[in-house]
Design a protein around this motif. Structure first.
Motif, PDB file in Angstrom:
ATOM      1  N   SER A   1       3.150   5.167   9.467  1.00  0.00           N
ATOM      2  CA  SER A   1       4.361   5.571  10.191  1.00  0.00           C
ATOM      3  C   SER A   1       4.022   6.466  11.374  1.00  0.00           C
ATOM      4  CB  SER A   1       5.321   6.316   9.256  1.00  0.00           C
ATOM      5  OG  SER A   1       5.825   5.436   8.290  1.00  0.00           O
ATOM      6  N   MET A   2       3.020   7.315  11.189  1.00  0.00           N
ATOM      7  CA  MET A   2       2.608   8.188  12.301  1.00  0.00           C
ATOM      8  C   MET A   2       2.073   7.352  13.457  1.00  0.00           C
ATOM      9  SD  MET A   2       0.816  11.344  10.195  1.00  0.00           S
ATOM     10  CE  MET A   2      -0.557  11.259  11.281  1.00  0.00           C
TER      11      MET A   2
ATOM     12  N   ALA B   1       4.904   5.642  15.265  1.00  0.00           N
ATOM     13  CA  ALA B   1       5.688   6.589  16.068  1.00  0.00           C
ATOM     14  C   ALA B   1       4.983   6.920  17.378  1.00  0.00           C
ATOM     15  CB  ALA B   1       5.944   7.868  15.265  1.00  0.00           C
ATOM     16  N   VAL B   2       3.673   7.127  17.324  1.00  0.00           N
ATOM     17  CA  VAL B   2       2.914   7.419  18.541  1.00  0.00           C
ATOM     18  C   VAL B   2       2.941   6.204  19.480  1.00  0.00           C
ATOM     19  CG1 VAL B   2       0.596   7.890  19.446  1.00  0.00           C
ATOM     20  CG2 VAL B   2       1.457   9.159  17.470  1.00  0.00           C
ATOM     21  N   THR B   3       2.777   5.021  18.926  1.00  0.00           N
ATOM     22  CA  THR B   3       2.834   3.800  19.738  1.00  0.00           C
ATOM     23  C   THR B   3       4.185   3.658  20.408  1.00  0.00           C
ATOM     24  OG1 THR B   3       1.236   2.702  18.299  1.00  0.00           O
ATOM     25  CG2 THR B   3       2.622   1.293  19.670  1.00  0.00           C
TER      26      THR B   3
ATOM     27  N   LYS C   1       0.826  -1.220   0.000  1.00  0.00           N
ATOM     28  CA  LYS C   1       0.000   0.000   0.000  1.00  0.00           C
ATOM     29  C   LYS C   1       0.856   1.264   0.000  1.00  0.00           C
ATOM     30  CE  LYS C   1      -2.032  -1.070   3.803  1.00  0.00           C
ATOM     31  NZ  LYS C   1      -1.433  -2.347   4.157  1.00  0.00           N
ATOM     32  N   SER C   2       1.854   1.312   0.867  1.00  0.00           N
ATOM     33  CA  SER C   2       2.697   2.509   0.962  1.00  0.00           C
ATOM     34  C   SER C   2       3.478   2.742  -0.319  1.00  0.00           C
ATOM     35  CB  SER C   2       3.663   2.384   2.143  1.00  0.00           C
ATOM     36  OG  SER C   2       2.959   2.354   3.353  1.00  0.00           O
ATOM     37  N   THR C   3       3.975   1.687  -0.908  1.00  0.00           N
ATOM     38  CA  THR C   3       4.732   1.808  -2.163  1.00  0.00           C
ATOM     39  C   THR C   3       3.850   2.371  -3.264  1.00  0.00           C
ATOM     40  OG1 THR C   3       6.112  -0.066  -1.536  1.00  0.00           O
ATOM     41  CG2 THR C   3       6.069   0.521  -3.871  1.00  0.00           C
ATOM     42  N   ILE C   4       2.658   1.816  -3.409  1.00  0.00           N
ATOM     43  CA  ILE C   4       1.729   2.293  -4.437  1.00  0.00           C
ATOM     44  C   ILE C   4       1.311   3.735  -4.164  1.00  0.00           C
ATOM     45  CG2 ILE C   4      -0.585   1.976  -5.421  1.00  0.00           C
ATOM     46  CD1 ILE C   4       1.543  -0.065  -6.356  1.00  0.00           C
TER      47      ILE C   4
ATOM     48  N   GLU D   1       1.039  15.673  -2.321  1.00  0.00           N
ATOM     49  CA  GLU D   1       1.735  15.270  -1.101  1.00  0.00           C
ATOM     50  C   GLU D   1       1.371  13.848  -0.706  1.00  0.00           C
ATOM     51  OE1 GLU D   1       2.016  17.978   2.230  1.00  0.00           O
ATOM     52  OE2 GLU D   1       1.202  19.537   0.927  1.00  0.00           O
ATOM     53  N   TYR D   2       2.320  13.196  -0.062  1.00  0.00           N
ATOM     54  CA  TYR D   2       2.120  11.834   0.434  1.00  0.00           C
ATOM     55  C   TYR D   2       2.321  11.843   1.937  1.00  0.00           C
ATOM     56  CZ  TYR D   2       3.369   7.020   1.614  1.00  0.00           C
ATOM     57  OH  TYR D   2       3.436   5.798   2.198  1.00  0.00           O
TER      58      TYR D   2
END
Length: 56
Positions: A35-36, A39-41, A15-18, A29-30
């Motif tokens: 990832s967010m 990072a919070v976890t 999904k992220s690659t596409i 923008e992507y």
């Protein structure tokens, strides 16, 4: 004009690659929300912050 594109699917399916390739091609923008969330976890785990249930 603002674009919002959401891609759903199982982990590891690309999904992220596409999403990144689509944003590059469209010139928009992507934002990798996965990832967010990670990072919070990590922030909470590193500080040993436990789950709390909030009631309104």
């Amino acid at each position: 004009m603002n674009y919002i594109i959401a891609i759903d699917g199982p982990s590891g399916s690309g999904k992220s690659t596409i999403a990144e390739r689509i944003s590059d091609r469209l010139g928009i923008e992507y934002l990798n929300t996965g990832s967010m969330y990670r990072a919070v976890t990590k922030y909470f785990l590193d500080r040993n912050i436990k789950e709390k249930i909030l009631t309104l």
